[in-house]
Design a protein around this motif. Sequence first.
Motif, PDB file in Angstrom:
ATOM      1  N   SER A  64       0.793  -1.283   0.240  1.00 25.25           N
ATOM      2  CA  SER A  64       0.058   0.079  -0.002  1.00 25.25           C
ATOM      3  C   SER A  64       0.615   1.296  -0.214  1.00 25.25           C
ATOM      4  N   ARG A  65       0.168   2.345  -0.152  1.00 26.18           N
ATOM      5  CA  ARG A  65       0.939   3.619  -0.165  1.00 26.18           C
ATOM      6  C   ARG A  65       0.142   4.509   1.139  1.00 26.18           C
ATOM      7  N   THR A  66       1.398   5.416   1.524  1.00 28.51           N
ATOM      8  CA  THR A  66       0.671   6.174   2.481  1.00 28.51           C
ATOM      9  C   THR A  66       1.301   7.718   2.333  1.00 28.51           C
ATOM     10  N   PHE A  67       0.838   8.648   3.067  1.00 28.82           N
ATOM     11  CA  PHE A  67       1.209   9.901   2.968  1.00 28.82           C
ATOM     12  C   PHE A  67       1.253  10.627   4.165  1.00 28.82           C
ATOM     13  N   PRO A  68       2.353  10.405   4.998  1.00 28.61           N
ATOM     14  CA  PRO A  68       2.484  10.662   6.433  1.00 28.61           C
ATOM     15  C   PRO A  68       2.418  12.307   6.262  1.00 28.61           C
ATOM     16  N   GLN A  69       1.590  12.827   7.297  1.00 34.61           N
ATOM     17  CA  GLN A  69       1.380  14.490   7.434  1.00 34.61           C
ATOM     18  C   GLN A  69       2.641  15.080   7.917  1.00 34.61           C
ATOM     19  N   GLU A  70       3.249  14.334   8.647  1.00 33.80           N
ATOM     20  CA  GLU A  70       4.672  15.087   9.502  1.00 33.80           C
ATOM     21  C   GLU A  70       5.740  15.225   8.437  1.00 33.80           C
ATOM     22  N   THR A  71       5.521  14.422   7.314  1.00 33.58           N
ATOM     23  CA  THR A  71       6.725  14.727   6.226  1.00 33.58           C
ATOM     24  C   THR A  71       6.298  15.288   5.049  1.00 33.58           C
ATOM     25  N   HIS A  72       4.965  15.058   4.726  1.00 32.32           N
ATOM     26  CA  HIS A  72       4.373  15.350   3.443  1.00 32.32           C
ATOM     27  C   HIS A  72       5.230  14.851   2.211  1.00 32.32           C
ATOM     28  N   ALA A  73       5.705  13.632   2.377  1.00 33.86           N
ATOM     29  CA  ALA A  73       6.161  12.763   1.295  1.00 33.86           C
ATOM     30  C   ALA A  73       5.747  11.382   1.363  1.00 33.86           C
ATOM     31  N   PRO A  74       5.479  11.127  -0.049  1.00 32.72           N
ATOM     32  CA  PRO A  74       4.800   9.859  -0.133  1.00 32.72           C
ATOM     33  C   PRO A  74       5.567   8.538   0.229  1.00 32.72           C
ATOM     34  N   ALA A  75       4.816   7.782   0.853  1.00 34.50           N
ATOM     35  CA  ALA A  75       5.622   6.550   1.246  1.00 34.50           C
ATOM     36  C   ALA A  75       4.961   5.006   0.787  1.00 34.50           C
ATOM     37  N   MET A  76       5.847   4.011   0.819  1.00 31.90           N
ATOM     38  CA  MET A  76       5.200   2.763   0.581  1.00 31.90           C
ATOM     39  C   MET A  76       5.247   2.032   1.852  1.00 31.90           C
ATOM     40  N   ILE A  77       3.927   1.270   2.100  1.00 32.35           N
ATOM     41  CA  ILE A  77       4.270   0.112   2.987  1.00 32.35           C
ATOM     42  C   ILE A  77       4.670  -1.275   2.263  1.00 32.35           C
ATOM     43  N   MET A  78       5.635  -1.772   2.760  1.00 32.36           N
ATOM     44  CA  MET A  78       6.124  -3.070   2.260  1.00 32.36           C
ATOM     45  C   MET A  78       6.389  -4.411   3.003  1.00 32.36           C
ATOM     46  N   GLN A  79       5.893  -5.528   2.562  1.00 27.88           N
ATOM     47  CA  GLN A  79       5.966  -6.521   3.321  1.00 27.88           C
ATOM     48  C   GLN A  79       6.452  -7.715   2.768  1.00 27.88           C
ATOM     49  N   TRP A  80       7.272  -8.315   3.710  1.00 33.32           N
ATOM     50  CA  TRP A  80       7.889  -9.538   3.423  1.00 33.32           C
ATOM     51  C   TRP A  80       7.201 -10.982   4.093  1.00 33.32           C
ATOM     52  N   VAL A  81       7.116 -11.932   3.181  1.00 35.15           N
ATOM     53  CA  VAL A  81       6.428 -13.170   3.815  1.00 35.15           C
ATOM     54  C   VAL A  81       7.637 -14.317   3.528  1.00 35.15           C
ATOM     55  N   LYS A  82       7.915 -14.994   4.629  1.00 37.32           N
ATOM     56  CA  LYS A  82       8.732 -16.152   4.580  1.00 37.32           C
ATOM     57  C   LYS A  82       8.087 -17.167   3.697  1.00 37.32           C
ATOM     58  N   THR A  83       8.755 -17.868   2.667  1.00 41.46           N
ATOM     59  CA  THR A  83       8.454 -18.906   1.929  1.00 41.46           C
ATOM     60  C   THR A  83       8.683 -20.148   2.359  1.00 41.46           C
ATOM     61  N   ALA A  84       8.265 -21.287   2.133  1.00 42.01           N
ATOM     62  CA  ALA A  84       8.530 -22.599   2.567  1.00 42.01           C
ATOM     63  C   ALA A  84       9.897 -22.972   2.013  1.00 42.01           C
TER      64      ALA A  84
END
Length: 85
Positions: free
Chosen positions: A64-84
């Motif tokens: 997902s994407r976010t736009f933190p109010q304190e920085t006014h800079a777009p950010a990404m939420i990234m995720q890692w999931v362990k694979t078998a």
Amino acid sequence: QRQMCIETGVGCVWVDEERWHGKRVGAALMKQVQRRFSVLSLEVYEQNHRGCAFYRKMGFSPVSRTFPQETHAPAMIMQWVKTAE
């Protein structure tokens, strides 16, 4: 300086750029965390191209994407999931 803060996600990962950049210290730190957890999430500023590339190389994907109010800079939420293995 290196620092890692972990709760439900990766809070922060820094290495002293002058001393450790290019020596795979960040990758070693992240691999250690990935051995201990099955799912990790983090937020990275989209303008941090080196950081975004590093996390992708470590197997993280944008969720997902976010736009933190304190920085006014777009950010990404990234995720890692362990694979078998």
